[in-house]
Design a protein around this motif. Structure first.
Motif, PDB file in Angstrom:
ATOM      1  N   VAL A  64     -99.594 -12.668 -92.275  1.00  0.00           N
ATOM      2  CA  VAL A  64    -100.224 -13.718 -91.482  1.00  0.00           C
ATOM      3  C   VAL A  64    -101.714 -13.434 -91.354  1.00  0.00           C
ATOM      4  O   VAL A  64    -102.124 -12.359 -90.913  1.00  0.00           O
ATOM      5  CB  VAL A  64     -99.566 -13.832 -90.089  1.00  0.00           C
ATOM      6  N   LEU A  65    -102.524 -14.404 -91.765  1.00  0.00           N
ATOM      7  CA  LEU A  65    -103.978 -14.297 -91.687  1.00  0.00           C
ATOM      8  C   LEU A  65    -104.518 -14.919 -90.404  1.00  0.00           C
ATOM      9  O   LEU A  65    -105.601 -14.562 -89.936  1.00  0.00           O
ATOM     10  CB  LEU A  65    -104.619 -14.999 -92.878  1.00  0.00           C
ATOM     11  N   GLY A  66    -103.784 -15.873 -89.846  1.00  0.00           N
ATOM     12  CA  GLY A  66    -104.211 -16.544 -88.633  1.00  0.00           C
ATOM     13  C   GLY A  66    -103.175 -17.561 -88.207  1.00  0.00           C
ATOM     14  O   GLY A  66    -102.204 -17.809 -88.919  1.00  0.00           O
ATOM     15  N   TRP A  67    -103.417 -18.146 -87.028  1.00  0.00           N
ATOM     16  CA  TRP A  67    -102.476 -19.135 -86.509  1.00  0.00           C
ATOM     17  C   TRP A  67    -103.202 -20.164 -85.648  1.00  0.00           C
ATOM     18  O   TRP A  67    -104.295 -19.920 -85.155  1.00  0.00           O
ATOM     19  CB  TRP A  67    -101.348 -18.475 -85.722  1.00  0.00           C
ATOM     20  N   VAL A  68    -102.577 -21.317 -85.505  1.00  0.00           N
ATOM     21  CA  VAL A  68    -103.046 -22.375 -84.615  1.00  0.00           C
ATOM     22  C   VAL A  68    -101.813 -22.925 -83.905  1.00  0.00           C
ATOM     23  O   VAL A  68    -100.722 -22.989 -84.501  1.00  0.00           O
ATOM     24  CB  VAL A  68    -103.804 -23.481 -85.381  1.00  0.00           C
ATOM     25  N   ALA A  69    -101.966 -23.286 -82.644  1.00  0.00           N
ATOM     26  CA  ALA A  69    -100.848 -23.855 -81.888  1.00  0.00           C
ATOM     27  C   ALA A  69    -101.387 -24.766 -80.803  1.00  0.00           C
ATOM     28  O   ALA A  69    -102.517 -24.592 -80.334  1.00  0.00           O
ATOM     29  CB  ALA A  69     -99.998 -22.737 -81.280  1.00  0.00           C
ATOM     30  N   ALA A  70    -100.569 -25.731 -80.422  1.00  0.00           N
ATOM     31  CA  ALA A  70    -100.955 -26.684 -79.386  1.00  0.00           C
ATOM     32  C   ALA A  70     -99.915 -26.706 -78.276  1.00  0.00           C
ATOM     33  O   ALA A  70     -98.732 -26.408 -78.494  1.00  0.00           O
ATOM     34  CB  ALA A  70    -101.102 -28.085 -79.979  1.00  0.00           C
ATOM     35  N   THR A  71    -100.391 -27.076 -77.089  1.00  0.00           N
ATOM     36  CA  THR A  71     -99.536 -27.248 -75.918  1.00  0.00           C
ATOM     37  C   THR A  71     -99.831 -28.603 -75.294  1.00  0.00           C
ATOM     38  O   THR A  71    -100.910 -29.168 -75.488  1.00  0.00           O
ATOM     39  CB  THR A  71     -99.787 -26.157 -74.854  1.00  0.00           C
ATOM     40  N   ARG A  72     -98.893 -29.105 -74.538  1.00  0.00           N
ATOM     41  CA  ARG A  72     -99.127 -30.335 -73.777  1.00  0.00           C
ATOM     42  C   ARG A  72    -100.136 -30.032 -72.675  1.00  0.00           C
ATOM     43  O   ARG A  72    -100.134 -28.946 -72.121  1.00  0.00           O
ATOM     44  CB  ARG A  72     -97.845 -30.810 -73.111  1.00  0.00           C
ATOM     45  N   HIS A  85    -105.344 -26.816 -77.759  1.00  0.00           N
ATOM     46  CA  HIS A  85    -104.994 -25.923 -78.862  1.00  0.00           C
ATOM     47  C   HIS A  85    -105.721 -24.580 -78.758  1.00  0.00           C
ATOM     48  O   HIS A  85    -106.702 -24.426 -78.041  1.00  0.00           O
ATOM     49  CB  HIS A  85    -105.334 -26.571 -80.203  1.00  0.00           C
ATOM     50  N   SER A  86    -105.183 -23.640 -79.535  1.00  0.00           N
ATOM     51  CA  SER A  86    -105.805 -22.329 -79.755  1.00  0.00           C
ATOM     52  C   SER A  86    -105.725 -22.032 -81.237  1.00  0.00           C
ATOM     53  O   SER A  86    -104.746 -22.398 -81.896  1.00  0.00           O
ATOM     54  CB  SER A  86    -105.050 -21.228 -79.003  1.00  0.00           C
ATOM     55  N   VAL A  87    -106.752 -21.348 -81.740  1.00  0.00           N
ATOM     56  CA  VAL A  87    -106.747 -20.916 -83.137  1.00  0.00           C
ATOM     57  C   VAL A  87    -107.290 -19.491 -83.183  1.00  0.00           C
ATOM     58  O   VAL A  87    -108.311 -19.199 -82.566  1.00  0.00           O
ATOM     59  CB  VAL A  87    -107.540 -21.881 -84.054  1.00  0.00           C
ATOM     60  N   TYR A  88    -106.570 -18.615 -83.860  1.00  0.00           N
ATOM     61  CA  TYR A  88    -106.945 -17.201 -83.958  1.00  0.00           C
ATOM     62  C   TYR A  88    -106.808 -16.752 -85.408  1.00  0.00           C
ATOM     63  O   TYR A  88    -105.853 -17.139 -86.099  1.00  0.00           O
ATOM     64  CB  TYR A  88    -106.027 -16.330 -83.085  1.00  0.00           C
ATOM     65  N   VAL A  89    -107.740 -15.912 -85.842  1.00  0.00           N
ATOM     66  CA  VAL A  89    -107.729 -15.388 -87.213  1.00  0.00           C
ATOM     67  C   VAL A  89    -107.809 -13.867 -87.157  1.00  0.00           C
ATOM     68  O   VAL A  89    -108.564 -13.295 -86.356  1.00  0.00           O
ATOM     69  CB  VAL A  89    -108.909 -15.972 -88.032  1.00  0.00           C
ATOM     70  N   HIS A  90    -107.038 -13.223 -88.010  1.00  0.00           N
ATOM     71  CA  HIS A  90    -107.077 -11.760 -88.124  1.00  0.00           C
ATOM     72  C   HIS A  90    -108.522 -11.333 -88.391  1.00  0.00           C
ATOM     73  O   HIS A  90    -109.208 -11.947 -89.233  1.00  0.00           O
ATOM     74  CB  HIS A  90    -106.174 -11.310 -89.268  1.00  0.00           C
ATOM     75  N   PRO A  91    -109.017 -10.308 -87.709  1.00  0.00           N
ATOM     76  CA  PRO A  91    -110.415  -9.888 -87.915  1.00  0.00           C
ATOM     77  C   PRO A  91    -110.772  -9.642 -89.381  1.00  0.00           C
ATOM     78  O   PRO A  91    -111.886  -9.937 -89.807  1.00  0.00           O
ATOM     79  CB  PRO A  91    -110.539  -8.606 -87.083  1.00  0.00           C
ATOM     80  N   GLY A  92    -109.841  -9.154 -90.165  1.00  0.00           N
ATOM     81  CA  GLY A  92    -110.114  -8.877 -91.571  1.00  0.00           C
ATOM     82  C   GLY A  92    -110.077 -10.100 -92.471  1.00  0.00           C
ATOM     83  O   GLY A  92    -110.383  -9.999 -93.651  1.00  0.00           O
ATOM     84  N   GLY A  95    -114.133 -15.619 -91.933  1.00  0.00           N
ATOM     85  CA  GLY A  95    -115.181 -16.025 -92.856  1.00  0.00           C
ATOM     86  C   GLY A  95    -114.668 -16.481 -94.205  1.00  0.00           C
ATOM     87  O   GLY A  95    -115.433 -16.599 -95.163  1.00  0.00           O
ATOM     88  N   ARG A  96    -113.374 -16.739 -94.292  1.00  0.00           N
ATOM     89  CA  ARG A  96    -112.771 -17.109 -95.579  1.00  0.00           C
ATOM     90  C   ARG A  96    -112.083 -18.466 -95.540  1.00  0.00           C
ATOM     91  O   ARG A  96    -111.267 -18.775 -96.397  1.00  0.00           O
ATOM     92  CB  ARG A  96    -111.783 -16.029 -95.993  1.00  0.00           C
ATOM     93  N   GLY A  97    -112.370 -19.261 -94.510  1.00  0.00           N
ATOM     94  CA  GLY A  97    -111.809 -20.600 -94.434  1.00  0.00           C
ATOM     95  C   GLY A  97    -110.438 -20.695 -93.801  1.00  0.00           C
ATOM     96  O   GLY A  97    -109.835 -21.779 -93.788  1.00  0.00           O
ATOM     97  N   VAL A  98    -109.934 -19.593 -93.256  1.00  0.00           N
ATOM     98  CA  VAL A  98    -108.601 -19.598 -92.663  1.00  0.00           C
ATOM     99  C   VAL A  98    -108.552 -20.539 -91.458  1.00  0.00           C
ATOM    100  O   VAL A  98    -107.666 -21.399 -91.364  1.00  0.00           O
ATOM    101  CB  VAL A  98    -108.166 -18.165 -92.257  1.00  0.00           C
ATOM    102  N   ALA A  99    -109.487 -20.400 -90.536  1.00  0.00           N
ATOM    103  CA  ALA A  99    -109.481 -21.240 -89.330  1.00  0.00           C
ATOM    104  C   ALA A  99    -109.664 -22.711 -89.679  1.00  0.00           C
ATOM    105  O   ALA A  99    -109.014 -23.577 -89.084  1.00  0.00           O
ATOM    106  CB  ALA A  99    -110.547 -20.768 -88.346  1.00  0.00           C
ATOM    107  N   ASN A 126    -118.841 -17.493 -77.679  1.00  0.00           N
ATOM    108  CA  ASN A 126    -118.056 -17.535 -78.906  1.00  0.00           C
ATOM    109  C   ASN A 126    -118.652 -18.597 -79.845  1.00  0.00           C
ATOM    110  O   ASN A 126    -118.048 -19.624 -80.146  1.00  0.00           O
ATOM    111  CB  ASN A 126    -116.589 -17.825 -78.588  1.00  0.00           C
ATOM    112  N   THR A 127    -119.853 -18.306 -80.307  1.00  0.00           N
ATOM    113  CA  THR A 127    -120.603 -19.277 -81.114  1.00  0.00           C
ATOM    114  C   THR A 127    -119.914 -19.580 -82.444  1.00  0.00           C
ATOM    115  O   THR A 127    -120.017 -20.703 -82.945  1.00  0.00           O
ATOM    116  CB  THR A 127    -122.044 -18.795 -81.355  1.00  0.00           C
ATOM    117  N   ALA A 128    -119.203 -18.628 -83.010  1.00  0.00           N
ATOM    118  CA  ALA A 128    -118.494 -18.877 -84.269  1.00  0.00           C
ATOM    119  C   ALA A 128    -117.407 -19.935 -84.063  1.00  0.00           C
ATOM    120  O   ALA A 128    -117.248 -20.841 -84.884  1.00  0.00           O
ATOM    121  CB  ALA A 128    -117.895 -17.588 -84.820  1.00  0.00           C
ATOM    122  N   SER A 129    -116.680 -19.852 -82.960  1.00  0.00           N
ATOM    123  CA  SER A 129    -115.640 -20.836 -82.678  1.00  0.00           C
ATOM    124  C   SER A 129    -116.244 -22.204 -82.408  1.00  0.00           C
ATOM    125  O   SER A 129    -115.732 -23.226 -82.891  1.00  0.00           O
ATOM    126  CB  SER A 129    -114.797 -20.393 -81.479  1.00  0.00           C
TER     127      SER A 129
END
Length: 168
Positions: A64-72, A85-92, A95-99, A126-129
Motif C-alpha cells: 500500500v502506497l497510500g489511501w483515501v477515505a470519506a465519511t458522512r 475525506h482524508s488522504v494519506y501517502v506513505h512517506p517513501g 511526490g509520485r502522483g499517488v495522492a 500542510n502546504t503540500a496538501s
C-alpha cells in the motif's frame, strides 16, 4: 520504499488494514496532518468510513502506497450529498502522483453516487496538501481559527471543498 514503476487503485479492504493504519500513524507522527494522536483500531476505522468511497494505491507487489477515505458529515437529509475525506501517502511514496490518483478515484466514486461536495480541514502548515487539493479542484472556503488544541498548542484549520460541476 522504492519508486513505484506503476500503481493500481483498488477498493480498500480488511487485508490492507495493517498498512493503511501504519501510513495513517506516520502522518499523525509528522504533526501536520490531523488532530489525532494515534491511529484507531481497524474496527473503528472500518466502521467510520464509507465502504464505496475508500481506496488504496498499491504497487506491483501489492504494498500500500497510500489511501483515501470519506465519511458522512451528517445523517440529516440535507447533507446527503456531502462527505468529508482524508488522504494519506506513505512517506517513501510521496511526490509520485499517488495522492492525485487517489483523489481522482474518490472524486469519480462520489460523483457516480450523486455526492455534490467533498470537504476537509487542513492545517495551514500542510502546504503540500493544500496545493494537491487545489490541483484537484478544491478551494479554500475559510479558516477556523484556534479550532482545537494539538499537543497543547492551538491550531487553525483551512476548510476546503470541491463542489461537483456535474451535480446540480
Amino acid at each position: 520504499m522504492s519508486k513505484p514503476t506503476s500503481m493500481t487503485i483498488a477498493p480498500m479492504a480488511a487485508s490492507h488494514a495493517e498498512e493503511v493504519l501504519a501510513i495513517y500513524q506516520a502522518g499523525i507522527d509528522e504533526g501536520d496532518a490531523t488532530f489525532e494522536t494515534t491511529a484507531p483500531t481497524w474496527e473503528t476505522f472500518d466502521s467510520s468510513k464509507l465502504p464505496e468511497h475508500r481506496f488504496v494505491a498499491v504497487d506491483q507487489g501489492d504494498a500500500v502506497l497510500g489511501w483515501v477515505a470519506a465519511t458522512r458529515v451528517s445523517d440529516r437529509c440535507a447533507y446527503a450529498g456531502v462527505v468529508e475525506h482524508s488522504v494519506y501517502v506513505h512517506p517513501g511514496a510521496r511526490g509520485r502522483g499517488v495522492a492525485s490518483a487517489l483523489l481522482k478515484a474518490l472524486i469519480d466514486s462520489t460523483e457516480a453516487a450523486g455526492i455534490w461536495t467533498i470537504q476537509s480541514g487542513v492545517f495551514p502548515e500542510n502546504t503540500a496538501s493544500l496545493a494537491l487539493h487545489q490541483r484537484a479542484g478544491f478551494r479554500p472556503i475559510g479558516i477556523r481559527e484556534r479550532i482545537g488544541r494539538h499537543h497543547g498548542v492551538w491550531r487553525d484549520v483551512v476548510l476546503i471543498e470541491r463542489r461537483s460541476p456535474e451535480i446540480d
